[in-house]
Write an enzyme that holds these catalytic residues in place. Structure first.
Site, mmCIF file in Angstrom:
data_model
loop_
_atom_site.group_PDB
_atom_site.id
_atom_site.type_symbol
_atom_site.label_atom_id
_atom_site.label_comp_id
_atom_site.label_asym_id
_atom_site.label_seq_id
_atom_site.Cartn_x
_atom_site.Cartn_y
_atom_site.Cartn_z
ATOM 1 N N ASN A 254 -7.128 -46.934 95.864
ATOM 2 C CA ASN A 254 -5.726 -46.556 96.062
ATOM 3 C C ASN A 254 -5.420 -46.746 97.548
ATOM 4 O OD1 ASN A 254 -3.215 -45.414 96.235
ATOM 5 N ND2 ASN A 254 -3.781 -43.503 95.187
ATOM 6 N N LYS B 175 -8.236 -44.811 99.548
ATOM 7 C CA LYS B 175 -9.087 -43.899 98.774
ATOM 8 C C LYS B 175 -9.885 -44.725 97.777
ATOM 9 C CE LYS B 175 -5.800 -40.103 98.807
ATOM 10 N NZ LYS B 175 -4.514 -39.948 98.165
ATOM 11 N N ARG C 209 -4.859 -49.474 92.315
ATOM 12 C CA ARG C 209 -3.633 -48.799 91.905
ATOM 13 C C ARG C 209 -2.471 -49.514 92.582
ATOM 14 N NH1 ARG C 209 -0.572 -43.666 94.237
ATOM 15 N NH2 ARG C 209 0.983 -43.576 92.597
ATOM 16 N N HIS D 89 4.111 -42.699 87.981
ATOM 17 C CA HIS D 89 3.024 -41.871 87.424
ATOM 18 C C HIS D 89 2.592 -42.369 86.042
ATOM 19 C CE1 HIS D 89 4.626 -38.211 89.892
ATOM 20 N NE2 HIS D 89 3.621 -38.781 90.551
ATOM 21 N N GLY E 167 4.369 -34.646 94.051
ATOM 22 C CA GLY E 167 5.359 -35.454 93.332
ATOM 23 C C GLY E 167 5.310 -34.984 91.886
ATOM 24 N N ARG F 108 10.802 -33.541 97.518
ATOM 25 C CA ARG F 108 11.902 -34.354 96.985
ATOM 26 C C ARG F 108 12.868 -33.480 96.180
ATOM 27 N NH1 ARG F 108 7.838 -38.254 94.583
ATOM 28 N NH2 ARG F 108 7.247 -39.657 96.288
ATOM 29 N N ASP G 189 4.311 -26.524 99.445
ATOM 30 C CA ASP G 189 3.107 -26.273 98.654
ATOM 31 C C ASP G 189 3.308 -25.048 97.768
ATOM 32 O OD1 ASP G 189 0.433 -25.260 97.939
ATOM 33 O OD2 ASP G 189 -0.239 -26.939 99.184
ATOM 34 N N ARG H 52 1.308 -23.150 96.362
ATOM 35 C CA ARG H 52 0.456 -21.982 96.693
ATOM 36 C C ARG H 52 1.121 -21.114 97.741
ATOM 37 N NH1 ARG H 52 -4.536 -25.955 97.152
ATOM 38 N NH2 ARG H 52 -2.773 -27.143 97.896
ATOM 39 N N GLY I 170 -1.513 -31.131 90.463
ATOM 40 C CA GLY I 170 -1.795 -29.913 91.240
ATOM 41 C C GLY I 170 -1.218 -28.633 90.668
ATOM 42 N N GLY J 133 0.491 -28.302 87.687
ATOM 43 C CA GLY J 133 0.245 -28.240 86.244
ATOM 44 C C GLY J 133 -1.175 -27.821 85.889
ATOM 45 N N GLU J 134 -2.138 -28.227 86.692
ATOM 46 C CA GLU J 134 -3.534 -27.896 86.403
ATOM 47 C C GLU J 134 -3.921 -26.519 86.922
ATOM 48 O OE1 GLU J 134 -6.118 -31.086 87.806
ATOM 49 O OE2 GLU J 134 -4.696 -32.543 87.012
ATOM 50 N N GLU K 97 -6.476 -40.560 87.140
ATOM 51 C CA GLU K 97 -5.921 -41.915 87.282
ATOM 52 C C GLU K 97 -6.995 -42.906 87.706
ATOM 53 O OE1 GLU K 97 -2.990 -39.687 89.505
ATOM 54 O OE2 GLU K 97 -1.531 -41.242 89.042
HETATM 55 P P1 AMP Z 1 -0.990 -33.054 93.703
HETATM 56 O O1 AMP Z 1 0.151 -33.801 94.299
HETATM 57 O O2 AMP Z 1 -1.180 -33.322 92.247
HETATM 58 O O3 AMP Z 1 -2.245 -33.105 94.496
HETATM 59 O O4 AMP Z 1 -0.522 -31.517 93.760
HETATM 60 C C1 AMP Z 1 -0.420 -30.862 94.982
HETATM 61 C C2 AMP Z 1 0.287 -29.553 94.787
HETATM 62 O O5 AMP Z 1 -0.381 -28.785 93.780
HETATM 63 C C3 AMP Z 1 0.194 -28.690 96.021
HETATM 64 O O6 AMP Z 1 1.166 -29.011 96.935
HETATM 65 C C4 AMP Z 1 0.379 -27.318 95.431
HETATM 66 O O7 AMP Z 1 1.774 -27.055 95.395
HETATM 67 C C5 AMP Z 1 -0.151 -27.427 94.034
HETATM 68 N N1 AMP Z 1 -1.381 -26.651 93.818
HETATM 69 C C6 AMP Z 1 -2.668 -27.030 93.997
HETATM 70 N N2 AMP Z 1 -3.506 -26.000 93.707
HETATM 71 C C7 AMP Z 1 -2.728 -24.964 93.337
HETATM 72 C C8 AMP Z 1 -2.957 -23.632 92.906
HETATM 73 N N3 AMP Z 1 -4.192 -23.148 92.833
HETATM 74 N N4 AMP Z 1 -1.896 -22.861 92.608
HETATM 75 C C9 AMP Z 1 -0.652 -23.337 92.708
HETATM 76 N N5 AMP Z 1 -0.355 -24.570 93.085
HETATM 77 C C10 AMP Z 1 -1.369 -25.379 93.395
#
Ligand code: AMP
Length: 394
Positions: free
Chosen positions: A7, A14, A88, A177, A207, A236, A278, A280, A326, A328-329, A379
């Site tokens: 990527n 990466k 990618r 995506h 995103g 965004r 973020d 979190r 992030g 969703g998981e 991915e």
């Molecule tokens: P991604 O772009 O898929 O890497 O997602 C990043 C985003 O996932 C971060 O900016 C966080 O907002 C969110 N995230 C990651 N870990 C957690 C968590 N334990 N609890 C809540 N949000 C999280």
């Protein structure tokens, strides 16, 4: 058979090296600040992590160091072990509806489509050229973010704007995506043991996009001409009334691309909370009774629910909703609140099961009318699988 997934970004690269016989990750890592001072790389393998600052003039340099390190660290014995490179690629316009063997024509197309993805397509080309230089004739495969969405109907992908904008300038929904949504669909096929089902895939990270899928094919998706459209994201805005743009231009003395930049970079969770992009941090601030953080999270949940509701109707009901990326998981409260808002559709989740992070789990109870899953996306594996399949079937 070893395959490397790449990527390449404008200043980063990466990689994930797979042994495809058992789809095992052998090594992963990132080269950062390529072409900028203080460049460095991180390589993780065998439970170890190596980090080093090193001058990286360009992507060719990064790939050279990467391949040398794979040998130095005995991750591979020789470059001949790498049987394919999967890249990618972000934008294939409406020309590429599946992954392809990278040829000169593909590279030319990436260059030609660069006005559709000005940050990503040129970086993807740099990655391709660097590997071509290092590995010569080792086959390379391009996996497009836009490809999975090519099954959308005209009615779904056209905007209600002068048709000429589509015909002459390519103004339409492309969606992004796609590799992640396709991974979700394939995972659900594996879990459900069939491929005729209707699902809504929610890739919600920094995103984010939602995708309506029927019988393994994309019917509609929330991102559009660019990744700015759709749900609210980390920085965004998602969908907004475009009349806001000239209005804010005038108020702030900015040009159109500066305001679009604001919609991309300082909106979303960051814009509304005035605190962080973020989730979190947002959830932490809610604990501290920060009302703007609460507003940002509520709006975020609402936008995801808006799209799920829309796609539920579009698909004529759904069998499964799945969460990934992030938020969703990992974000237990965000998932819970989305699912609570969907109770009207008969969604019921088990809060104990929802209290998990970063793992595949079925959240819904037996009474739920719709199955709800968390599926960690992969991915890189999808890219490596496509690469292997295309190489083997050449
Ligand atoms: P991604 O772009 O898929 O890497 O997602 C990043 C985003 O996932 C971060 O900016 C966080 O907002 C969110 N995230 C990651 N870990 C957690 C968590 N334990 N609890 C809540 N949000 C999280």
């Amino acid at each position: 058979m070893k395959i490397i997934s790449i990527n390449a970004g404008s200043s980063s690269l990466k990689f994930t090296l797979f042994e495809m016989d058992n789809e095992e990750v052998i090594a992963t890592g990132v080269f950062e600040r390529i072409g900028i001072e203080n460049s460095k790389y991180t390589i993780k393998y065998n439970g170890e992590k190596i980090e080093q600052e090193i001058e990286l003039k360009d992507h060719t340099d990064a790939v050279k160091v990467l391949l040398e390190k794979l040998i130095d660290l005995s991750i591979i014995n020789s470059l001949e072990e790498i049987k394919g490179v999967g890249h990618r690629l972000v934008h294939g316009k409406d020309k590429y509806s599946s992954s392809v063997l990278i040829t000169d024509e593909v590279v030319q197309d990436l260059e030609a489509f660069k006005e559709f993805a000005p940050l990503h397509n040129p970086a993807n080309v740099l990655g391709i050229k660097a590997f071509k230089e290092a590995l010569g004739d080792v086959p390379m495969v391009g996996v497009f973010d836009t490809a999975f969405h090519q099954t959308m109907s005209e009615e779904a992908y056209l905007y209600a704007v002068p048709y000429k904008w589509y015909k002459e300038y390519g103004v339409r929904k492309y969606g992004f995506h796609g590799t992640s949504h396709r991974y979700m669909a394939l995972k659900m096929k594996e879990i459900l043991g069939k491929e005729n089902f209707k699902m809504i895939s929610c890739h919600i990270g920094n995103g984010g996009s939602i995708c309506a899928i029927k019988d393994m094919k994309c019917v509609d998706t929330s991102m559009g001409f660019t990744p700015l459209a759709g749900i609210m994201m980390g920085t965004r805005s998602g969908d907004v009334d475009p009349s806001i743009i000239p209005y804010v231009m005038e108020k702030e003395g900015k040009n159109a691309s500066e305001v679009v930049d604001d919609l991309n970079k300082v909106s979303g969770l960051l814009g509304l909370s005035e605190y962080s992009s973020d989730m979190r941090d947002i959830l932490g601030q809610i604990e501290e009774n920060n009302p703007k953080a609460l507003l940002a999270k509520n709006k975020y949940v609402r936008r995801v629910v808006d799209y799920i509701a829309q796609y539920y109707v579009l698909l004529g009901g759904v069998d499964v909703i799945c969460f990934t990326a992030g938020v969703g998981e990992n974000s237990v409260p965000v998932r819970r609140e989305i699912c609570e808002a969907l109770e009207v559709l008969g969604v019921k989740i088990d809060n104990e099961l929802n209290n998990k992070r970063g793992q595949e789990v079925k959240l819904s109870t037996n009474e739920s009318k719709i199955d709800v899953y968390v599926i960690p996306t992969d991915e890189e594996l999808m890219i490596a699988r496509d690469t292997m399949n295309i190489i083997q079937n050449r």
